[in-house]
Design an enzyme around this catalytic site. Structure first.
Site, mmCIF file in Angstrom:
data_model
loop_
_atom_site.group_PDB
_atom_site.id
_atom_site.type_symbol
_atom_site.label_atom_id
_atom_site.label_comp_id
_atom_site.label_asym_id
_atom_site.label_seq_id
_atom_site.Cartn_x
_atom_site.Cartn_y
_atom_site.Cartn_z
ATOM 1 N N HIS A 110 -9.642 -4.315 9.521
ATOM 2 C CA HIS A 110 -9.558 -4.047 8.081
ATOM 3 C C HIS A 110 -9.966 -5.265 7.257
ATOM 4 O O HIS A 110 -10.305 -5.129 6.082
ATOM 5 C CB HIS A 110 -8.115 -3.690 7.691
ATOM 6 C CG HIS A 110 -7.822 -2.217 7.665
ATOM 7 N ND1 HIS A 110 -8.654 -1.297 7.072
ATOM 8 C CD2 HIS A 110 -6.754 -1.502 8.124
ATOM 9 C CE1 HIS A 110 -8.115 -0.086 7.169
ATOM 10 N NE2 HIS A 110 -6.971 -0.173 7.814
ATOM 11 N N GLU B 101 -2.488 -4.151 6.736
ATOM 12 C CA GLU B 101 -3.562 -5.139 6.839
ATOM 13 C C GLU B 101 -3.585 -6.184 5.729
ATOM 14 O O GLU B 101 -4.664 -6.719 5.422
ATOM 15 C CB GLU B 101 -4.896 -4.399 6.861
ATOM 16 C CG GLU B 101 -5.308 -3.719 5.531
ATOM 17 C CD GLU B 101 -4.964 -2.229 5.435
ATOM 18 O OE1 GLU B 101 -4.048 -1.783 6.146
ATOM 19 O OE2 GLU B 101 -5.610 -1.527 4.634
ATOM 20 N N GLU C 189 0.857 -1.184 0.000
ATOM 21 C CA GLU C 189 0.000 0.000 0.000
ATOM 22 C C GLU C 189 0.896 1.238 0.000
ATOM 23 O O GLU C 189 1.858 1.268 0.761
ATOM 24 C CB GLU C 189 -0.911 0.034 1.236
ATOM 25 C CG GLU C 189 -1.939 1.148 1.128
ATOM 26 C CD GLU C 189 -2.946 1.166 2.283
ATOM 27 O OE1 GLU C 189 -2.772 0.410 3.259
ATOM 28 O OE2 GLU C 189 -3.884 1.942 2.202
ATOM 29 N N GLU D 189 -5.781 -3.371 12.372
ATOM 30 C CA GLU D 189 -5.413 -4.169 11.185
ATOM 31 C C GLU D 189 -6.355 -5.347 11.024
ATOM 32 O O GLU D 189 -6.749 -5.700 9.917
ATOM 33 C CB GLU D 189 -3.960 -4.652 11.264
ATOM 34 C CG GLU D 189 -2.914 -3.557 11.464
ATOM 35 C CD GLU D 189 -3.029 -2.367 10.530
ATOM 36 O OE1 GLU D 189 -3.465 -2.536 9.387
ATOM 37 O OE2 GLU D 189 -2.700 -1.243 10.969
HETATM 38 N N1 0A1 Z 1 -3.242 0.841 5.753
HETATM 39 C C1 0A1 Z 1 -2.396 0.787 6.904
HETATM 40 C C2 0A1 Z 1 -1.302 1.720 7.048
HETATM 41 C C3 0A1 Z 1 -0.407 2.010 5.910
HETATM 42 C C4 0A1 Z 1 -0.683 3.032 5.083
HETATM 43 C C5 0A1 Z 1 0.156 3.408 4.071
HETATM 44 C C6 0A1 Z 1 1.291 2.720 3.920
HETATM 45 O O1 0A1 Z 1 2.147 3.112 2.933
HETATM 46 C C7 0A1 Z 1 1.912 4.296 2.287
HETATM 47 C C8 0A1 Z 1 1.609 1.681 4.754
HETATM 48 C C9 0A1 Z 1 0.714 1.310 5.740
HETATM 49 C C10 0A1 Z 1 -3.240 1.026 8.121
HETATM 50 O O2 0A1 Z 1 -4.157 1.835 8.093
HETATM 51 O O3 0A1 Z 1 -2.953 0.448 9.126
HETATM 52 ZN ZN ZN Z 2 -5.911 1.445 8.511
#
Ligand code: 0A1
Ligand code: ZN
Length: 851
Positions: free
Chosen positions: A296, A259, A124, A293
């Site tokens: 999610h 997640e 991500e 996480e």
């Molecule tokens: N989706 C994850 C956190 C996350 C977001 C962005 C990242 O890279 C740009 C990495 C991890 C969460 O909300 O926990």
């Molecule tokens: Zn998140």
């Protein structure tokens, strides 16, 4: 600055991908320098005559074929590869590619990289394109089959284990997912294992994978995971959907955790905990992020986002869910107060500055720059308001409909609001402005009392934000209670719905002018502008039945007093000290709540408040006033402090639960005050006797504030050498508690310490993040704080743009301060902007901050 300003991506330009991906099969032949990734994509056109564009960055293409026939003439460019429509069949086809990548030299920590000898991934938002050519966008969802070939003992990917043998393993993820949820881990890891039986009776093995030696610090995270799984079944009716759930902890990670479907990857600081190495704050964060996480899996994975503009769809909702979970696990009011503090410190700050953006933005240059407090924390507040407006039953009906209607979808904010409209019959057109309009509304209140009728008149106004000069009124749920002069509640909490720019609410038949308790539970993310009549805040601090507003009254009073101390040189006001003393002495109140009341507004918060009221904040004056107020409070409480410190001591086994943590928090708050009087005598004893990290670090902080602690710091380092997470604390505490005049020198010395492994994001943040948090030190008139941070951001940008860009937000408040400081900060920012080869991430952030 980058040579040409990159083009922004626009929400308005969204177009569906003209192919479906029916199946993804990947084979990884892992090697630190020469990993080979073979991909076989089964694709089907959905629209005739379209070229196939696949993202890909920094990939060495080895071979490419379509339905088995090589495509030697297709060459990738910097963003990926395109196969012209003329070469594509009109029906389903298979595209095979082999690429080479080098995980060992991937210091940006996006895509496939190595952390302490472990192969791991972070995809991500757009990291998958650094692994193979693929439509790397969240609305392309596909089932994945993954084969890993490596001599590492543990080989993991998403989904269920399918087969394995010496040097290989295969994983199958049956749930179609976007590429950003892909994960792979290979390493010498050991598991802390347990299991969870889902409500339909499926026993699911749970594993937390860590480096050998760390397995005895996973029990708390595992317990939090099991509680999260049970809670999501009970509260949201959501059951886990794979045969196994794996978590892996790595030391090098840009964010907190990720997640990925069935294989969450965590920053090790959000997994590993034991009484002697983790503080209560660490435990609380671990519990929250493990839950986040896990949640999610439904809000993010089973239902994902159509595009990155919809990021709050998964993040706002998942934060809201983790907040609900934490408030069920711990004290609800204390949790709410902590959330309000975070919101104001991070999101209000963002919303009032050059980086303000809507909860659903409509343009970005680098999406990684939009994982912000606005998307996460304000995104959660917006859902809290929605729930308040439609009621608990309406919220439940809407969420049930959301899961039913959108399971397997890549959805939008429009889809989300529609389920609320359909489930409750409410028109949410005006409410949608909370998603589309940036900025924190200011809510002015006036009241009137005549012939037994009390009238409250509210006026809302949202200041302009970048690109949005005019803001129409929003729906604001205002939770209100009214108290009689004797403290009795004459109107229990009632939610008023404000929809106009100005609106009055009348309350009749009252026998005396009531005291209003407005915005109970912090019912909307707004700034309440109320010039409270003398005595009103002290009255509410003593009597309000709503604990959040009771705390808020004390907080408001403290801010008023501090503001007068800063701007007029006033003395600490007696009614504040008396009110706080009454709260602290009240043993019926939760110790955690009392500790929060004792915590004075942070210096940055005071600067924000002063700036918003038209005063140029002077960081030195704020620092000095805050210290004077703490001293006055300490003097007032002097007779009770030693007794409270003694009575709150617990010599039994360490309990990480909320009640015991609250006692420790209150005890340390008292110790902090006592240190103002005894110069650190009690803190020295407390440090020597500390039986856990919370007490040890808390006492050490007191000592550093008192200008002592050198011997304790040396001993601390010696004892914890080799434990990276504890050594991070050793760095951080010194920077946070450095005297403002000495901050740059202290931080510079620490950057020369052999343990300052600056490429590790946690270690970098432990010095440079703390530097920016030391308000008076960072904003030192010499500009030394600004320059030090800018120089290090320039250095880090070359290896890790994402973390650099995030940390550049330290400068987002620069225009608040006096012209000399502004000139210093601007110079520092310009030195970053002028750096040849600056990353797109940092270029975008610095450009927006400087505008
Ligand atoms: N989706 C994850 C956190 C996350 C977001 C962005 C990242 O890279 C740009 C990495 C991890 C969460 O909300 O926990
Ligand atoms: Zn998140």
């Amino acid at each position: 600055m980058t040579d040409t300003a990159p083009e922004p991506t626009l929400l308005a330009d969204y177009a569906p991908f003209p192919f479906t991906v029916e199946q993804v099969a990947l084979t990884f032949r892992l090697h630190p320098q020469h990993t080979r990734v073979l991909s076989r994509l089964s694709l089907k056109p959905t629209t005739e005559g379209q070229p196939l564009h696949l993202h890909g960055e920094n990939l060495t293409l080895i071979s490419l074929s379509l339905n088995g026939a090589p495509l030697p003439d297709i060459a990738p460019d910097a963003e990926g590869l395109t196969i012209p429509a003329a070469l594509l069949p009109a029906t389903a086809f298979t595209l095979e590619a082999e690429v080479e990548i080098a995980p060992e030299t991937n210091t940006a920590l996006e895509g496939l990289y190595m952390s302490g000898g472990i192969y791991c991934t972070q995809c991500e938002a757009e990291g998958f394109r650094k692994i193979t050519f693929y439509p790397d966008r969240p609305d392309v969802m596909a089932p994945f089959r993954v084969r890993i070939e490596s001599d590492m003992p543990v080989l993991l990917s998403n989904g269920n284990p399918a087969a394995s043998g010496p040097g290989w393993a295969e994983w199958v993820d049956p749930w179609p997912k976007p590429a950003y949820l892909f994960a792979l881990v290979a390493g010498d890891l050991v598991a802390h294992s347990a299991s969870f039986t889902t409500r339909s009776g499926r026993a699911t093995p749970l594993n937390i994978w860590v480096r050998p030696g760390d397995e005895d610090r996973c029990a708390f995270a595992m317990d939090a995971l099991q509680r999260s799984m049970a809670w999501d079944e009970q509260v949201y009716g959501r059951e886990y959907d794979l045969e196994v759930f794996n978590i892996v902890a790595v030391d090098d990670f840009n964010m907190g955790a990720m997640e990925n479907k069935g294989l969450n990857i965590f920053n090790s600081k959000l997994v590993l905990a034991s009484a002697d190495t983790a503080t209560d704050t660490d435990y609380e964060r671990i519990e929250r992020v493990i839950a986040h996480e896990y949640f999610h899996n439904w809000t993010g994975n089973r239902i994902t986002c159509r595009d990155w503009f919809q990021l709050c769809l998964k993040e706002g909702l998942t934060v809201f869910r983790d907040q609900q979970f934490m408030s069920d696990m711990r004290s609800a009011p204390v949790k709410r107060i902590e959330d309000v503090l975070t919101l104001r410190a991070r999101q209000f700050r963002e919303d009032m500055g050059p980086l303000a953006h809507p909860v659903r933005p409509d343009a970005y240059v680098e999406i990684n720059n939009f994982y912000t407090a606005t998307i996460y924390e304000k995104g959660a507040e917006v859902i809290g308001m929605l729930k308040r407006l439609v009621g608990d039953a309406g919220y439940k009906a809407a969420l049930d409909l959301y899961f039913d209607r959108h399971d397997g979808d890549a959805a939008t904010i429009e889809d989300w609001l529609k389920v609320f409209e359909d489930a409750t019959g409410r028109d949410l057109a005006q409410f949608k402005r909370w998603y589309t309009d940036a900025g924190t509304p200011r809510l002015a209140v006036e009241d009137d009392w005549q012939d037994g009728t009390y009238t409250l008149t509210f006026r809302q106004e949202t200041p302009p934000t970048p690109g949005q000069p005019d803001k129409p009124p929003r729906v604001i749920p205002i939770a209100l209670g009214l108290l009689a002069p004797n403290g009795d509640e004459v109107l229990p909490t009632t939610v008023l719905e404000m929809t106009e720019g100005q609106q009055s609410f009348r309350f009749e038949g009252l026998s005396a002018r009531p005291v209003p308790s407005i915005l109970r539970g912090f019912s909307a993310p707004v700034v309440l502008d109320r010039t409270a009549p003398p005595g009103e805040r002290a009255f509410l601090l003593a009597h309000d039945t709503d604990p959040v507003n009771r705390w808020e009254a004390g907080r408001g009073l403290a801010k008023e007093v501090l503001a007068r101390m800063v701007t007029e040189g006033a003395e600490p006001a007696a009614d504040l000290l008396a009110g706080l003393e009454a709260v602290v002495r009240d043993e019926c109140l939760d110790p955690a709540f009392r500790a929060l009341c004792l915590r004075m507004p942070a210096e940055d918060d005071m600067a924000q408040t002063l700036h918003a009221s038209g005063v140029v904040p002077d960081p030195d004056a704020i620092h000095a006033a805050r210290k004077r107020l703490q001293l006055a409070l300490a003097q007032r409480l002097a007779p009770v402090l030693p007794g409270m410190i003694a009575s709150l001591a617990n010599n039994g086994p360490f309990d990480p639960g909320a009640a015991a943590a609250g006692q420790r928090a209150l005890r340390l708050a008292c110790l902090g005050l006592l240190t103002r009087l005894d110069g650190g005598e009690a803190a020295t004893r407390a440090h020597a006797q500390a039986g856990n990290m919370t007490d040890s670090l808390g006492a050490l902080s007191c000592l550093l504030d008192a200008g002592r602690g050198a011997a304790e710091l040396t001993a601390f380092h010696q004892r914890w050498q080799g434990n990276r997470l504890v050594i991070d604390k050793w760095f951080m505490v010194q920077v946070l508690h450095a005297a403002p005049d000495r901050l740059a020198e202290v931080a510079t010395t620490l950057t020369r310490h052999p343990d300052f492994d600056w490429k590790n994001p946690n270690r970098f943040r432990s010095v440079m993040g703390a530097l920016a948090e030391n308000h008076a030190g960072f904003h030192h008139p010499s500009g030394a704080g600004y320059r030090l941070l800018a120089d290090w951001l320039i250095k880090l940008d070359a290896v890790n743009p994402q973390t650099t860009a995030r940390m550049s937000t330290a400068f987002e408040t620069w225009t608040r301060y006096d012209t000399d400081r502004q000139a210093q900060a601007q110079g520092a920012l310009q030195s970053i902007a002028a750096r040849p080869g600056l990353s797109r991430d940092t270029g975008e952030m610095v450009g927006r901050i400087l505008k």
